[in-house]
Each structure stands twice: as structure tokens, then as C-alpha cells.
Enzyme design. Structure first.
Site, short mmCIF file in Angstrom:
data_model
loop_
_atom_site.label_atom_id
_atom_site.label_comp_id
_atom_site.label_asym_id
_atom_site.label_seq_id
_atom_site.Cartn_x
_atom_site.Cartn_y
_atom_site.Cartn_z
N GLY A 284 41.89 31.01 41.09
CA GLY A 284 43.27 31.41 40.78
C GLY A 284 44.07 30.37 40.02
O GLY A 284 45.30 30.27 40.19
N SER A 285 43.42 29.61 39.14
CA SER A 285 44.14 28.51 38.48
C SER A 285 45.23 29.02 37.52
O SER A 285 46.30 28.40 37.43
CB SER A 285 43.18 27.59 37.74
OG SER A 285 42.55 28.27 36.68
N ASP B 49 46.38 37.37 42.55
CA ASP B 49 46.39 35.91 42.35
C ASP B 49 47.82 35.37 42.34
O ASP B 49 48.13 34.38 43.00
CB ASP B 49 45.73 35.55 41.01
CG ASP B 49 44.21 35.62 41.06
OD1 ASP B 49 43.69 36.24 42.01
OD2 ASP B 49 43.56 35.08 40.16
O1 PMV Z 1 38.80 34.75 38.97
P1 PMV Z 1 40.17 34.78 39.56
O2 PMV Z 1 40.44 33.66 40.49
O3 PMV Z 1 41.23 34.90 38.52
O4 PMV Z 1 40.25 36.13 40.46
C1 PMV Z 1 40.19 37.39 39.83
C2 PMV Z 1 40.21 38.51 40.82
C3 PMV Z 1 39.91 39.89 40.19
O5 PMV Z 1 39.94 40.83 41.26
C4 PMV Z 1 38.51 39.91 39.58
C5 PMV Z 1 40.92 40.27 39.12
C6 PMV Z 1 42.29 40.63 39.67
O6 PMV Z 1 43.23 40.63 38.85
O7 PMV Z 1 42.43 40.98 40.85
#
Ligand code: PMV
Length: 367
Positions: free
Chosen positions: A157-158, A202
Site C-alpha cells: 500500500g505504498s 488501500d
Molecule cells: O498492491 P497493493 O498494495 O496496492 O494492493 C492492491 C489491492 C487490490 O485489491 C489488488 C487492488 C485494490 O484497489 O483493491
């Protein structure tokens, strides 16, 4: 979609969500002293800063892990996510030399300087421009400094943590008086820029810093359901970081393409993930960690079905099982990034085995 278990969940509108108690971040920092001095150390606050600045959680954006439900959450399923004691912090100063906003990002002791007018591809710069425009601050001459302990492109979630940290720093500098719901909405706009079609999970965790059950609104930008989940004992996890970066915008787009090609098959997987997320809420409520671990395993299999796992992620999941984890799965966008393993026992063994295989392992109690 199945309905949430009665008695645990209440749909909470974004605007009604209450912020975490003051000083929440310092408390969680104290819970993770083991991270002090490590490359991914949480942001430390000096005594002076504490007096001169607002509570630390007002200035930081949290990283996160998704316990259950990534990808399916983009299509309206539920997901459970928790903040991690890795965060971004930003500060704003008036600058004289140049016009516009210049940005520096420091991570692992390395500072990356981005001057105003950076290229189209530069997401942090574009994020800052979007935030300034939305807050009516475009044209101000500013120096924005961001210090990060959230590894980039590792499914933690950076990008959302970055957006929240910058919004909060501008809010503080210009005394805008934004509340958490406003911060969250603006961070969602930034996530649209970074991810295309984000679910909003996120930015929600980056803003509120709480373990939540999340479900997006029916239409893009409509009110999400956010339910803080209270658990009596934090979850003992290992985060295994593959070191292979992956852009969520690409994994989300790949899943969308595949879903358009095979809507029935993908919709079925999303529904199965939704079922197991809601079972996960029940398992958390009952402190049934073996069940939660089994649900994480099934979730990982579904994510393999969505083609978002990778050789490294599958290997880390296997290593975690072989060394005593109750369950393990990729977390976030996948295809690179990180896994999480639930380890009420054998946590050090799991972490050491991941390290021995060349991965980074972080031991954390979450929730
Ligand atoms: O990869 P991250 O930390 O940005 O997590 C994305 C999570 C997803 O479900 C793949 C996309 C979202 O917007 O929920």
C-alpha cells in the site's frame, strides 16, 4: 453476495467513521520496538516533535496488508485489511528558489529528488499535483519532503500511504482543517491516478490505520462500507517480501482483461473469495486462528486462479507452510510483492526459513 454475519458488522459510511484515538500511532510504534533501526523501521518521533506538531497519526499514511479479499474487492466483494507499523511521513516548507512544488522522497537512507514538471510516468509527482489542485494550492512554491518506511511496489500500500502523508502534511502546513473522511476521499482520487480502478481499501487503511472489513460502493466513487474490526489479541504474522516489484495498476488491469474474456468463471471466483472473507470475520471474532489460516490458504489458491501469483510468492507460501505457519497467501496486487503467513507458533522459524531462501521477512503483530 452473502450477508455479513449478524452482530459483528454494521455498515458505516465514510463520513461517519471516527478517527483513531489521538496518539494511536505512537502506541502501535511501542508495540513494535523490534523494528527500530532496521531498514523498514517505523517512523520515529522525537520528544520535541511531539510537542510542536500535531499527533503523529495526523502526519502519516499507513502501509497495509490485505488479510483476505484482494482483487475480488475491486468487483464489490468484501476484504479485510490491517495497517502495518511501516508508514510514510511528509512535511511541507515554503521554498524560495523555484516555482511550483518540489518533492523529495527518502527511503532506506536514499533520497530521490523530483522537480516540478516531471514526466507523465512519474506517479508521485502527478499525485502531488493532483492533491495541490484539489486543495486549491496549485502555484504555491513549496518543498515537500517525504520519508518512507514502506517498501515500494511490494503489495504493502505504498502509493496510498504516500498520498495520505502528503495530504496530511499540506493540511497541517496550511491549517486546512481536513477531517479523516476528506483525507480519505482525496487519497482515493490519488489511487485512481496510481491504480486506474482502485477499490479504495488501500487509502482507507492508510488514512484510518485500523483493521477493517471493507466493501466498495456499488458505483465508482460512491460511499464505501468500512467496518472497524476489534480483535482482543493481535494477529501474529510474518510478511515475506519477495523483492520483485509489481505495479498494482498492471495486475488489476490484467485481472480486468481476463474477467472481460471469461466473466462467469471470474465472477464465480470473486464470489467464493467474498464467502471466505465473511467467514474470516467470523474466525477473527471467534479467535479461531486455524480456521483463519485455512481461509488464507484457500484465498491464495483463488488468487492463483486469477493468475496473480508468481514463482517467488508460491515458494514463500510453501516455505511458510513447511515451517509451521497455519496459513499463508500473497497480499496486495501480486505477481511480485509480498506474502503474509499466520504464525501463532514457529514465527521465528518461518521468518528464518524465508530469509535463508533469500527473501526479506518481517515479524509483526497486527490488528
Ligand atoms: O498492491 P497493493 O498494495 O496496492 O494492493 C492492491 C489491492 C487490490 O485489491 C489488488 C487492488 C485494490 O484497489 O483493491
Amino acid at each position: 453476495m452473502p450477508s455479513p454475519p449478524q452482530g459483528i458488522l454494521l455498515d458505516t459510511e465514510l463520513s461517519e467513521h471516527s478517527p483513531p484515538p489521538q496518539g494511536a500511532y505512537e502506541r502501535s510504534y511501542e508495540r513494535y520496538p523490534a523494528f527500530e533501526g532496521l531498514p523498514f523501521a517505523p517512523v520515529a518521533h522525537t520528544a520535541t516533535e511531539r510537542h510542536e506538531r500535531p499527533p503523529a497519526h495526523r502526519l502519516c499514511g499507513y502501509g497495509k496488508v490485505i488479510l483476505l479479499g484482494e482483487h475480488a474487492v475491486v468487483y464489490g466483494s468484501h476484504a479485510i485489511a490491517a495497517p502495518i507499523p511501516l508508514a510514510m511521513r511528509a512535511s511541507v516548507q515554503k521554498a524560495d528558489e523555484h516555482s511550483g512544488a518540489s518533492l523529495s522522497i527518502t527511503h532506506d537512507g536514499v533520497t530521490h529528488q523530483i522537480e516540478p514538471g516531471a514526466t507523465e510516468r512519474d506517479v508521485p509527482e502527478r499525485t502531488v499535483q493532483l492533491i495541490l489542485a484539489q486543495l486549491g494550492l496549485a502555484g504555491h512554491t513549496l518543498q515537500i519532503q517525504v520519508s518512507s518506511t514502506v517498501p515500494r511496489a511490494m503489495g504493502l500500500g505504498s502509493s496510498a500511504a504516500f498520498a495520505v502523508a502528503v495530504i496530511r502534511a499540506l493540511d497541517w502546513h496550511f491549517r486546512l482543517g481536513l477531517d479523516d473522511a476528506q483525507v480519505n476521499v482525496l487519497a482515493f482520487r490519488c489511487e485512481e491516478l496510481a491504480h486506474g480502478t482502485p477499490s479504495g481499501i488501500d487509502n482507507t487503511v492508510a488514512t484510518y490505520g485500523e483493521l477493517v472489513l471493507y466493501r466498495r460502493g456499488e458505483e465508482a466513487r460512491t460511499t464505501a462500507q468500512i467496518q472497524p474490526l476489534k480483535i482482543s489479541r493481535p494477529l501474529p504474522l510474518v510478511i515475506g517480501v519477495s523483492g520483485r516489484g509489481s505495479l498494482t495498476v498492471e495486475t488489476v488491469a490484467a485481472v480486468r482483461k481476463a474477467w472481460q474474456r471469461e466473466p462467469v468463471r471470474y465472477q464465480t471466483i470473486f464470489r467464493q473469495i467474498d464467502d471466505l472473507v465473511l467467514e474470516g470475520v467470523q474466525a477473527l471474532h471467534n479467535e479461531d486462528l486455524p480456521r483463519l489460516g485455512a481461509l488464507m490458504d484457500t484465498c491464495h489458491q483463488h488468487l492463483q486462479g486469477l493468475q496473480v501469483s508468481s514463482r517467488e510468492l508460491d515458494e514463500m507460501v510453501r516455505i511458510a507452510h513447511e515451517h509451521g505457519a497455519l496459513g499463508a497467501k500473497l497480499t496486495g496486487g501480486g505477481r511480485g510483492g509480498s506474502i503474509i503467513a499466520l504464525c501463532p507458533a514457529n514465527r521465528e522459524r518461518v521468518a528464518s526459513a524465508l530469509r535463508a531462501a533469500g527473501y526479506q521477512a518481517l515479524e509483526m503483530d497486527l490488528g
